[in-house]
Design a protein around this motif. Structure first.
Motif, PDB file in Angstrom:
ATOM      1  N   ARG A  22       0.833  -1.205   0.000  1.00 65.92           N
ATOM      2  CA  ARG A  22       0.000   0.000   0.000  1.00 65.92           C
ATOM      3  C   ARG A  22       0.869   1.257   0.000  1.00 65.92           C
ATOM      4  O   ARG A  22       0.664   2.174  -0.791  1.00 65.92           O
ATOM      5  N   THR A  23       1.872   1.279   0.845  1.00 64.31           N
ATOM      6  CA  THR A  23       2.742   2.451   0.966  1.00 64.31           C
ATOM      7  C   THR A  23       3.565   2.667  -0.305  1.00 64.31           C
ATOM      8  O   THR A  23       3.635   3.780  -0.831  1.00 64.31           O
ATOM      9  N   SER A  25       2.995   1.800  -3.278  1.00 64.99           N
ATOM     10  CA  SER A  25       2.178   2.137  -4.447  1.00 64.99           C
ATOM     11  C   SER A  25       1.417   3.449  -4.274  1.00 64.99           C
ATOM     12  O   SER A  25       0.583   3.783  -5.118  1.00 64.99           O
ATOM     13  N   GLY A  26       1.676   4.161  -3.212  1.00 67.17           N
ATOM     14  CA  GLY A  26       0.950   5.404  -2.978  1.00 67.17           C
ATOM     15  C   GLY A  26      -0.533   5.170  -2.747  1.00 67.17           C
ATOM     16  O   GLY A  26      -1.359   6.018  -3.068  1.00 67.17           O
ATOM     17  N   GLY A  27      -0.864   3.985  -2.198  1.00 67.85           N
ATOM     18  CA  GLY A  27      -2.248   3.663  -1.896  1.00 67.85           C
ATOM     19  C   GLY A  27      -2.999   2.972  -3.019  1.00 67.85           C
ATOM     20  O   GLY A  27      -4.164   2.602  -2.854  1.00 67.85           O
ATOM     21  N   GLU A  28      -2.369   2.778  -4.170  1.00 62.13           N
ATOM     22  CA  GLU A  28      -3.034   2.138  -5.309  1.00 62.13           C
ATOM     23  C   GLU A  28      -3.303   0.666  -5.079  1.00 62.13           C
ATOM     24  O   GLU A  28      -4.273   0.122  -5.572  1.00 62.13           O
ATOM     25  N   PHE A  29      -2.417  -0.010  -4.356  1.00 57.83           N
ATOM     26  CA  PHE A  29      -2.564  -1.446  -4.111  1.00 57.83           C
ATOM     27  C   PHE A  29      -2.928  -1.688  -2.662  1.00 57.83           C
ATOM     28  O   PHE A  29      -2.075  -1.869  -1.812  1.00 57.83           O
ATOM     29  N   ASP A  30      -4.206  -1.656  -2.391  1.00 56.31           N
ATOM     30  CA  ASP A  30      -4.730  -1.931  -1.063  1.00 56.31           C
ATOM     31  C   ASP A  30      -5.244  -3.366  -1.093  1.00 56.31           C
ATOM     32  O   ASP A  30      -6.405  -3.618  -1.370  1.00 56.31           O
TER      33      ASP A  30
END
Length: 103
Positions: A22-23, A25-30
């Motif tokens: 998550r971190t 990917s800037g939140g893109e991969f949650d």
């Protein structure tokens, strides 16, 4: 590929791995646990990662990449780069000229 790339930076338990994805990917991969743990189990069965139980105040399963997993990561990264390059080339290609009518 993303799980292997994250584990290539260091061993992690499931929650830490999800947070790192998550971190990074800037939140893109949650990634929900319902997707992450089956993927970890598949990678472990294939020999790409190993796991062990650790006790650091809590009992956690820690995952680590293997030599086979590092080789798989190299192959998958190369394939992804070729795909991404192809997409970028296609997007940057000049426009197709329309066919001339009546010629």
């Amino acid at each position: 590929m993303l799980v292997l790339a994250t584990l290539a930076r260091g061993s992690a338990h499931g929650y830490a791995l999800a947070e790192a994805l998550r971190t990074a990917s800037g939140g893109e991969f949650d990634v929900p646990e319902g997707s992450l743990y089956p993927a970890l189990h598949r990678l472990e069965r294939s020999g790409a990662i190993t796991s062990e139980w650790v006790h650091d105040g809590r009992r956690r399963r820690v995952y680590a990449i293997t030599a086979a997993g590092a080789a798989q990561l190299t192959r998958e990264t190369g394939a992804w780069q070729r795909f991404a390059d192809g997409v970028a080339s296609t997007l940057a290609a000049p426009a197709i000229r329309p066919a001339v009518q009546g010629v």
